[in-house]
Design a protein around this motif. Structure first.
Motif, PDB file in Angstrom:
ATOM      1  N   LEU A   1      -6.388  -6.222  -4.570  1.00  0.00           N
ATOM      2  CA  LEU A   1      -5.882  -5.668  -3.313  1.00  0.00           C
ATOM      3  C   LEU A   1      -6.437  -4.264  -3.104  1.00  0.00           C
ATOM      4  O   LEU A   1      -6.963  -3.946  -2.033  1.00  0.00           O
ATOM      5  N   CYS A   2      -6.331  -3.427  -4.108  1.00  0.00           N
ATOM      6  CA  CYS A   2      -6.818  -2.049  -3.999  1.00  0.00           C
ATOM      7  C   CYS A   2      -8.318  -2.007  -3.724  1.00  0.00           C
ATOM      8  O   CYS A   2      -8.787  -1.242  -2.875  1.00  0.00           O
ATOM      9  N   ARG A   3      -9.072  -2.844  -4.417  1.00  0.00           N
ATOM     10  CA  ARG A   3     -10.516  -2.867  -4.231  1.00  0.00           C
ATOM     11  C   ARG A   3     -10.885  -3.316  -2.817  1.00  0.00           C
ATOM     12  O   ARG A   3     -11.753  -2.740  -2.175  1.00  0.00           O
ATOM     13  N   THR A   4     -10.197  -4.338  -2.302  1.00  0.00           N
ATOM     14  CA  THR A   4     -10.472  -4.838  -0.958  1.00  0.00           C
ATOM     15  C   THR A   4     -10.193  -3.776   0.095  1.00  0.00           C
ATOM     16  O   THR A   4     -11.003  -3.543   0.996  1.00  0.00           O
ATOM     17  N   VAL A   5      -9.059  -3.098  -0.030  1.00  0.00           N
ATOM     18  CA  VAL A   5      -8.710  -2.044   0.940  1.00  0.00           C
ATOM     19  C   VAL A   5      -9.678  -0.877   0.815  1.00  0.00           C
ATOM     20  O   VAL A   5     -10.180  -0.364   1.813  1.00  0.00           O
ATOM     21  N   TYR A   6      -9.979  -0.464  -0.411  1.00  0.00           N
ATOM     22  CA  TYR A   6     -10.897   0.655  -0.608  1.00  0.00           C
ATOM     23  C   TYR A   6     -12.269   0.345  -0.011  1.00  0.00           C
ATOM     24  O   TYR A   6     -12.851   1.177   0.687  1.00  0.00           O
TER      25      TYR A   6
ATOM     26  N   LEU B   1       0.834  -1.208   0.000  1.00  0.00           N
ATOM     27  CA  LEU B   1       0.000   0.000   0.000  1.00  0.00           C
ATOM     28  C   LEU B   1       0.868   1.256   0.000  1.00  0.00           C
ATOM     29  O   LEU B   1       0.583   2.218  -0.720  1.00  0.00           O
ATOM     30  N   VAL B   2       1.923   1.262   0.802  1.00  0.00           N
ATOM     31  CA  VAL B   2       2.822   2.421   0.869  1.00  0.00           C
ATOM     32  C   VAL B   2       3.489   2.648  -0.488  1.00  0.00           C
ATOM     33  O   VAL B   2       3.583   3.787  -0.958  1.00  0.00           O
TER      34      VAL B   2
ATOM     35  N   GLU C   1      -7.748   7.550  -1.983  1.00  0.00           N
ATOM     36  CA  GLU C   1      -7.660   7.940  -3.403  1.00  0.00           C
ATOM     37  C   GLU C   1      -6.838   6.932  -4.203  1.00  0.00           C
ATOM     38  O   GLU C   1      -7.219   6.532  -5.299  1.00  0.00           O
ATOM     39  N   THR C   2      -5.704   6.513  -3.648  1.00  0.00           N
ATOM     40  CA  THR C   2      -4.845   5.563  -4.352  1.00  0.00           C
ATOM     41  C   THR C   2      -5.536   4.219  -4.528  1.00  0.00           C
ATOM     42  O   THR C   2      -5.478   3.610  -5.599  1.00  0.00           O
ATOM     43  N   MET C   3      -6.209   3.757  -3.490  1.00  0.00           N
ATOM     44  CA  MET C   3      -6.897   2.470  -3.575  1.00  0.00           C
ATOM     45  C   MET C   3      -8.082   2.548  -4.543  1.00  0.00           C
ATOM     46  O   MET C   3      -8.343   1.611  -5.286  1.00  0.00           O
TER      47      MET C   3
END
Length: 107
Positions: free
Chosen positions: A69-74, A10-11, A50-52
């Motif tokens: 990954l991005c969708r799950t975190v978002y 994520l970072v 925003e990034t996710m």
């Protein structure tokens, strides 16, 4: 809380998007259970969201695993934010958001 490898991913995504990540180094400290505890507020929270969001879109440069990954975190962050009653906090303050994901699931 999340696995150190997830937090690192994520970072890296936030740093690529903004040129640098505004997360404190201490945010990635590993606890006794092997998970990283991360408490986000302000610019860190907005950059992550925003990034996710951008990374989860079908047109992003992420591969399928990265988009997932991005969708799950978002979705996890959005679910927590939807539960915050902003009437309890004077503008422009929003309470710190804590998202926990591990063996017990996400909350």
């Amino acid at each position: 809380m999340c696995a150190p490898s997830v937090w690192s991913a994520l970072v890296i995504r936030c740093a690529k998007r903004y040129g640098q990540a505004h997360f404190q180094d201490s945010m990635g400290d590993v606890a006794d259970d092997g998970l990283v505890t991360v408490v986000l507020a302000g610019v860190e929270l907005s950059e992550l969201v925003e990034t996710m969001y951008q990374g989860s879109r079908w047109w992003s440069r992420e591969d399928a695993a990265g988009r997932a990954l991005c969708r799950t975190v978002y979705e996890a962050v959005a679910a927590v934010l939807d539960q915050v009653d902003l009437r309890e906090y004077p503008a422009p303050w929003v309470p710190p958001i804590v998202i926990s994901a591990g063996a017990a699931g996400a909350r």
